[in-house]
Motif scaffolding. Sequence first.
Motif, PDB file in Angstrom:
ATOM      1  N   ALA A  12      18.843   4.140   6.558  1.00 48.35           N
ATOM      2  CA  ALA A  12      19.201   3.706   5.201  1.00 48.35           C
ATOM      3  C   ALA A  12      20.203   4.667   4.573  1.00 48.35           C
ATOM      4  O   ALA A  12      21.094   4.259   3.827  1.00 48.35           O
ATOM      5  CB  ALA A  12      17.947   3.615   4.337  1.00 48.35           C
ATOM      6  N   LEU A  13      20.066   5.967   4.879  1.00 46.17           N
ATOM      7  CA  LEU A  13      21.029   6.945   4.373  1.00 46.17           C
ATOM      8  C   LEU A  13      22.406   6.703   4.998  1.00 46.17           C
ATOM      9  O   LEU A  13      23.435   6.761   4.312  1.00 46.17           O
ATOM     10  CB  LEU A  13      20.545   8.366   4.680  1.00 46.17           C
ATOM     11  N   LEU A  14      22.435   6.413   6.304  1.00 45.37           N
ATOM     12  CA  LEU A  14      23.711   6.106   6.961  1.00 45.37           C
ATOM     13  C   LEU A  14      24.363   4.877   6.330  1.00 45.37           C
ATOM     14  O   LEU A  14      25.582   4.814   6.181  1.00 45.37           O
ATOM     15  CB  LEU A  14      23.488   5.871   8.456  1.00 45.37           C
ATOM     16  N   GLN A  15      23.557   3.895   5.948  1.00 43.60           N
ATOM     17  CA  GLN A  15      24.089   2.690   5.317  1.00 43.60           C
ATOM     18  C   GLN A  15      24.683   3.017   3.948  1.00 43.60           C
ATOM     19  O   GLN A  15      25.743   2.495   3.576  1.00 43.60           O
ATOM     20  CB  GLN A  15      23.003   1.633   5.185  1.00 43.60           C
ATOM     21  N   GLU A  16      24.004   3.899   3.195  1.00 43.45           N
ATOM     22  CA  GLU A  16      24.527   4.276   1.876  1.00 43.45           C
ATOM     23  C   GLU A  16      25.849   5.028   2.011  1.00 43.45           C
ATOM     24  O   GLU A  16      26.758   4.860   1.194  1.00 43.45           O
ATOM     25  CB  GLU A  16      23.489   5.117   1.134  1.00 43.45           C
ATOM     26  N   LEU A  17      25.946   5.864   3.032  1.00 45.94           N
ATOM     27  CA  LEU A  17      27.205   6.563   3.279  1.00 45.94           C
ATOM     28  C   LEU A  17      28.305   5.564   3.660  1.00 45.94           C
ATOM     29  O   LEU A  17      29.461   5.715   3.253  1.00 45.94           O
ATOM     30  CB  LEU A  17      27.018   7.600   4.390  1.00 45.94           C
ATOM     31  N   ALA A  18      27.932   4.546   4.445  1.00 46.97           N
ATOM     32  CA  ALA A  18      28.900   3.495   4.793  1.00 46.97           C
ATOM     33  C   ALA A  18      29.373   2.773   3.533  1.00 46.97           C
ATOM     34  O   ALA A  18      30.548   2.412   3.411  1.00 46.97           O
ATOM     35  CB  ALA A  18      28.275   2.517   5.778  1.00 46.97           C
ATOM     36  N   ASP A  19      28.473   2.556   2.566  1.00 51.05           N
ATOM     37  CA  ASP A  19      28.849   1.910   1.308  1.00 51.05           C
ATOM     38  C   ASP A  19      29.894   2.725   0.547  1.00 51.05           C
ATOM     39  O   ASP A  19      30.672   2.179  -0.235  1.00 51.05           O
ATOM     40  CB  ASP A  19      27.614   1.708   0.423  1.00 51.05           C
ATOM     41  N   LEU A  20      29.877   4.049   0.781  1.00 52.02           N
ATOM     42  CA  LEU A  20      30.859   4.932   0.137  1.00 52.02           C
ATOM     43  C   LEU A  20      32.135   5.067   0.978  1.00 52.02           C
ATOM     44  O   LEU A  20      33.029   5.839   0.625  1.00 52.02           O
ATOM     45  CB  LEU A  20      30.244   6.318  -0.098  1.00 52.02           C
ATOM     46  N   ARG A  72      14.744  11.021  -5.834  1.00 51.47           N
ATOM     47  CA  ARG A  72      14.765   9.658  -5.314  1.00 51.47           C
ATOM     48  C   ARG A  72      13.600   9.481  -4.364  1.00 51.47           C
ATOM     49  O   ARG A  72      13.111  10.427  -3.766  1.00 51.47           O
ATOM     50  CB  ARG A  72      16.086   9.352  -4.631  1.00 51.47           C
ATOM     51  N   LYS A  73      13.193   8.237  -4.196  1.00 49.14           N
ATOM     52  CA  LYS A  73      12.109   7.944  -3.270  1.00 49.14           C
ATOM     53  C   LYS A  73      12.616   7.990  -1.849  1.00 49.14           C
ATOM     54  O   LYS A  73      13.792   7.820  -1.590  1.00 49.14           O
ATOM     55  CB  LYS A  73      11.523   6.563  -3.572  1.00 49.14           C
ATOM     56  N   GLY A  74      11.698   8.184  -0.893  1.00 47.20           N
ATOM     57  CA  GLY A  74      12.065   8.209   0.525  1.00 47.20           C
ATOM     58  C   GLY A  74      12.724   6.903   0.920  1.00 47.20           C
ATOM     59  O   GLY A  74      12.258   5.829   0.579  1.00 47.20           O
ATOM     60  N   THR A  75      13.810   6.990   1.672  1.00 42.68           N
ATOM     61  CA  THR A  75      14.572   5.787   2.006  1.00 42.68           C
ATOM     62  C   THR A  75      14.103   5.109   3.268  1.00 42.68           C
ATOM     63  O   THR A  75      14.295   3.923   3.436  1.00 42.68           O
ATOM     64  CB  THR A  75      16.059   6.146   2.146  1.00 42.68           C
ATOM     65  N   ALA A  76      13.484   5.853   4.182  1.00 48.63           N
ATOM     66  CA  ALA A  76      13.118   5.260   5.474  1.00 48.63           C
ATOM     67  C   ALA A  76      12.105   4.134   5.296  1.00 48.63           C
ATOM     68  O   ALA A  76      12.241   3.063   5.868  1.00 48.63           O
ATOM     69  CB  ALA A  76      12.550   6.332   6.398  1.00 48.63           C
ATOM     70  N   LYS A  77      11.084   4.376   4.484  1.00 52.23           N
ATOM     71  CA  LYS A  77      10.070   3.341   4.282  1.00 52.23           C
ATOM     72  C   LYS A  77      10.669   2.127   3.591  1.00 52.23           C
ATOM     73  O   LYS A  77      10.356   0.989   3.922  1.00 52.23           O
ATOM     74  CB  LYS A  77       8.917   3.899   3.432  1.00 52.23           C
ATOM     75  N   ALA A  78      11.536   2.404   2.600  1.00 51.33           N
ATOM     76  CA  ALA A  78      12.160   1.288   1.896  1.00 51.33           C
ATOM     77  C   ALA A  78      13.016   0.457   2.836  1.00 51.33           C
ATOM     78  O   ALA A  78      13.027  -0.756   2.783  1.00 51.33           O
ATOM     79  CB  ALA A  78      13.017   1.824   0.747  1.00 51.33           C
ATOM     80  N   GLN A  79      13.724   1.140   3.744  1.00 54.67           N
ATOM     81  CA  GLN A  79      14.589   0.412   4.670  1.00 54.67           C
ATOM     82  C   GLN A  79      13.775  -0.433   5.633  1.00 54.67           C
ATOM     83  O   GLN A  79      14.126  -1.565   5.929  1.00 54.67           O
ATOM     84  CB  GLN A  79      15.449   1.406   5.457  1.00 54.67           C
ATOM     85  N   GLN A  80      12.639   0.106   6.142  1.00 58.78           N
ATOM     86  CA  GLN A  80      11.821  -0.683   7.048  1.00 58.78           C
ATOM     87  C   GLN A  80      11.242  -1.891   6.340  1.00 58.78           C
ATOM     88  O   GLN A  80      11.119  -2.967   6.914  1.00 58.78           O
ATOM     89  CB  GLN A  80      10.706   0.175   7.644  1.00 58.78           C
ATOM     90  N   ALA A  81      10.930  -1.735   5.039  1.00 57.95           N
ATOM     91  CA  ALA A  81      10.403  -2.874   4.293  1.00 57.95           C
ATOM     92  C   ALA A  81      11.448  -3.978   4.199  1.00 57.95           C
ATOM     93  O   ALA A  81      11.127  -5.153   4.190  1.00 57.95           O
ATOM     94  CB  ALA A  81       9.994  -2.439   2.884  1.00 57.95           C
ATOM     95  N   LYS A  82      12.735  -3.596   4.173  1.00 60.07           N
ATOM     96  CA  LYS A  82      13.803  -4.589   4.093  1.00 60.07           C
ATOM     97  C   LYS A  82      13.872  -5.459   5.322  1.00 60.07           C
ATOM     98  O   LYS A  82      14.424  -6.546   5.298  1.00 60.07           O
ATOM     99  CB  LYS A  82      15.159  -3.895   3.901  1.00 60.07           C
ATOM    100  N   LEU A  83      13.313  -4.999   6.417  1.00 57.91           N
ATOM    101  CA  LEU A  83      13.373  -5.775   7.647  1.00 57.91           C
ATOM    102  C   LEU A  83      12.404  -6.939   7.630  1.00 57.91           C
ATOM    103  O   LEU A  83      12.500  -7.846   8.430  1.00 57.91           O
ATOM    104  CB  LEU A  83      13.055  -4.883   8.855  1.00 57.91           C
TER     105      LEU A  83
END
Length: 476
Positions: A282-290, A353-364
């Motif tokens: 999810a962090l890599l995706q946010e960096l891609a957004d930038l 900020r909240k942990g991104t890994a759990k949030a990203q897995q929830a998106k799946l």
Amino acid sequence: MADKGIKRFDELNIARLSLISVQERIPADYRDWSVELEDGDRRYRVTCQALPEYGVPHGIDTDISAALVNLYIDQGSPADGAVTCTPYQLLQMAGLDTSGRYYASLDESLKRLTTTTYFISEGWRDHPRGRWTNVNFRYIDRIEFTSGEAEKLDASSVLRITLPQEISRSVRAGYIKSLDLSFMQTLKRPPTRALYRLLDAQRRDPENPDAVAMAYQVGLMEWAEACKIVTDRPSMAQRTLDAAHEELIEKGFLKNVEYLGRGKKKLLQYTFGEAFIPPDPALLQELADLGVTQTRALQLVREHGEQTVDDAVVRCKAILAAGYKPRSKPAFFVDVLKNPGKYQLPEGVSEARKGTAKAQQAKLRPSGQPSLFEAPLRPSEEEGDADALLRAAPREQQIEEVMRTLTFLLRNDLKLQELDTLRLALDEGLEDPLEIKAWAIKGISGGQKSTVVRDLRTRLAVKMQALRDGTPAPAH
């Protein structure tokens, strides 16, 4: 067109169980295997039975199997386990050559994955329920494809591949780990890629996948069994693994490989490179957004640490949201990362900020699966750049991109043969790829999907009839 910064994953059961032999070539009679292994106090058994004409999965099958999981995720992880794609898209996702020589290899790989059956006893993790189960399945439950010749896959085929429920359910439940597919694709040989995938999974606690170990020890002959290396000689097992070890050390994934003891009691001690603690997708995706490329993102995470990069993302996005307009977003982000005191956060913005890994897995999971329809209808600057690049690309590349987009949008609305007709119309020059893509997206985003499907069927029928009659088709 290659996707930049897109998250990639591996289903943890598949990766840990090493269902595909790390060997690039197998003996002619290698049509089944059975291993019984230990994981702490738990013993589990995995059995593989393949057809004699194809043999057990091996070689590029590890690349194809990983690609199928990621195409499934990209297409929204549908409950029926279906993936619809072209051979080009599958080879591209697998990081294999798309110029033509791999189509026959892909055909063989898909046949092996479709005709091989696995039986797993006390080794398949039902993670949501916290228990180990018994399952049996084929890696590909069902496959359909169109082709110019009977039963022969070719570059213009359209595939519909159905994953078994065991795999699709596990992916939807979030039992996955990040997979650095771009790094995996830099490894030269299939055995190295298969060993990388297996080691990257084994370093994780199967009951707590977020826990990543920096060392792993295993018996050499037990490891040879896990890798499906056909030998009972420790020296042969070691020679088979050494080339892969050398490449993984050279690339930095492994820091060291040490053999301890002698004979069949010899142990393997792996020490992982510190740079390969997997970053949060999810962090890599946010960096891609930038606008930060994946290669640069991985470098920044390895140089500065995940938390520091994560904090810089929050700071950077808050400053941008407040109205600051830098000349280059990626360069601005790097400056914020390296000089955190140079820029002041807007009032009321917290760096926590909240942990991104759990949030990203929830998106799946299906309820939170992002889709094209959730994107803003007004084209972004990046989308405009992508359209410009597509317009400048060769026609073949335009066709593949249009097929990728329309296959995703209409895979549940068009039959496989209709998708094949669309591909033929594009190949024959009866439709302009960019025009039909823009027309379809405009209609679908405007809530007229059923109209688009109906009109596309009529449009293709008219054009194909004109092709058969040898008369010019009406323009749209």
